[in-house]
Motif scaffolding. Structure first.
Motif, short mmCIF file in Angstrom:
data_model
loop_
_atom_site.label_atom_id
_atom_site.label_comp_id
_atom_site.label_asym_id
_atom_site.label_seq_id
_atom_site.Cartn_x
_atom_site.Cartn_y
_atom_site.Cartn_z
N ALA A 8 9.50 1.47 4.41
CA ALA A 8 8.61 1.63 3.25
C ALA A 8 9.01 2.81 2.38
N GLY A 9 9.32 3.94 3.01
CA GLY A 9 9.69 5.13 2.23
C GLY A 9 10.93 4.91 1.38
N ASN A 11 7.24 1.05 8.92
CA ASN A 11 7.38 2.48 9.22
C ASN A 11 8.77 2.99 8.86
N ARG A 39 0.83 -1.22 0.00
CA ARG A 39 0.00 0.00 0.00
C ARG A 39 0.85 1.26 0.00
N SER A 40 2.15 1.11 0.29
CA SER A 40 3.06 2.24 0.24
C SER A 40 3.79 2.35 -1.10
N ARG A 79 0.56 5.07 -0.93
CA ARG A 79 1.14 5.63 -2.14
C ARG A 79 0.79 4.82 -3.38
N THR A 135 2.96 4.53 7.73
CA THR A 135 3.27 4.49 6.30
C THR A 135 2.15 5.13 5.50
#
Length: 405
Positions: free
Chosen positions: A316-317, A313, A24-25, A401, A398
């Motif tokens: 993911a980025g 957390n 989902r990220s 995205r 998160t």
């Protein structure tokens, strides 16, 4: 050979939740599960308030609660001398003040179905991971086999979430430190009738311990035996298991005879351990693969889910941005999750030493506790928070995205 941003070995709670949060990220993630489905009985399936809050934060709480389940608002222990209330979750702060008992396969189907709504997620069943791909000192993916043969899957990040007997952990040369357990668990089920008690509880007597879980249509029973004692139990015949059921739980006395033989039980060899190091370059270990939990307090799933949330957390980025993951970031996941793991395992060891070991040894009075621990000012508050939320509950940070398909 194919490539993903992230490959996760193991479709249990830790792997499935991490895969969902990464997908989902906007992360391309493949989840490899060695079995053909999630239908394996007698797995841990107590969903505590901390996990219910996570489901709420990602919009799955309503869907979860449509799954048939049993709610337990308190934890109690039944002794020969009466009932002892251990924790009352109805006084817990937050939205969810109960433990939900749900078959683990329903939980995993819920999570993986939600993950499949995102284009970057891929689930491969019947995929047994047996080795890692190395480039120098770094892990760059996995080797697995399925009905079509051998495969290699390269990835920026490999996550070992393949349980307490992790093949990925072994392939990476990571060995957990054992802390020991005095018991194993024999799981089985018996039919439930309308006039039976409603609650889920622990039944304790000199020489015997049994966890009694209300599954609405049947009772799931966990009979604790001394470590390594199953062969001796089995050699005595099925009556050696029927008899303590009838003695400890008179309302099940006649139904104990419905247990036909030992082919209808499952044995959990209890382990309590954890890794000193949860990572290698390109590899992160979480859940039972990083720390096998005792069944005491029933928090194994919830620790695994919290690991997954913390990992997502932090990772993911960078993964969504296509960045290389420095080992220092993987070490940050371990630093975040080590304190709750250590504290929880310490509490489990205390219960094993002070309650379970003496009870299985057959003392005259295996436990001496106040009748209602939940009403003690400090102990009651600590017990409900520890059991309900854990030491360091994680919250989903998160961003979403990726658009659903």
């Amino acid at each position: 050979m194919t490539r993903n941003t992230c490959v996760i070995a193991g479709g249990g709670p830790a792997g499935a939740v991490l895969a969902l949060l990464l997908a989902r990220s906007g992360v391309e993630v493949t989840l490899l599960e060695k079995h053909a489905d999630f239908l394996r009985d007698f797995r841990g399936d107590t969903i505590h308030p901390s996990t219910l809050e996570v489901l709420d934060e990602i919009g799955l709480a309503e869907e979860f609660h449509r799954i048939p389940h049993h709610k337990a608002h308190a934890m109690a222990m039944e002794t020969d001398e009466g009932s002892i209330r251990i924790a009352d979750l109805s006084n817990l702060t937050g939205k969810y003040r109960y433990i939900a008992f749900v078959p683990q396969w329903d939980f995993l189907n819920l999570v993986t179905t939600a993950a499949a709504r995102y284009p970057g997620f891929r689930l491969v069943m019947n995929a047994e991971v047996h080795d890692v791909i190395r480039e120098g000192n770094a892990v760059r993916g996995v080797r697995y086999r399925d009905p079509d043969g051998e495969h290699e899957l390269r990835a920026t990040l490999t996550v070992a979430a393949d349980g307490r007997h992790s093949d990925v952990r072994e392939a990476a040369g990571l060995v957990p430190v054992e802390h020991g357990a005095p018991m194993d668990v024999v799981w089985f089920r018996l039919p439930r009738e309308a006039a039976d008690p409603e609650k889920t509880f622990l039944r304790l007597s000199a020489g015997h311990m049994m966890v009694v879980i209300n599954r609405e249509t049947y009772w799931q029973l966990a009979y604790l035996i001394p470590k390594g004692g199953f062969d001796a139990l089995r050699s005595r015949g099925i009556e050696a298991l029927r008899e303590p059921v009838a003695t400890l739980l008179p309302f099940l006395g006649e139904r104990a005879g419905l247990l036909p033989d030992f082919d209808h039980v499952s044995v959990l060899s209890v382990a309590l351990n954890r890794l000193r190091r949860w990572h290698r370059p390109g590899l992160l270990v979480i859940g039972d693969a990083a720390h096998a939990m005792s069944p005491v307090f029933g928090v194994g799933i919830n620790l695994a889910v919290q690991d997954a949330v913390a990992a997502a957390n932090l990772l993911a980025g960078p993964l969504a941005d296509g960045a290389e993951i420095p080992e220092s970031l993987l070490a940050a996941v371990q630093r975040r999750r080590t304190p709750p793991t250590v504290v929880t395992q310490f509490a489990q060891r205390v219960v094993q030493t002070m309650l379970i070991r003496p009870a299985l040894a057959g003392g005259d009075r295996p436990v001496r506790l106040p009748r209602d621990l939940s009403r003690l000012p400090v102990i009651g508050a600590l017990a409900r928070r520890f059991i309900g939320l854990g030491v360091l509950p994680e919250h989903v940070k998160t961003p979403v995205r990726s658009h659903r398909v």
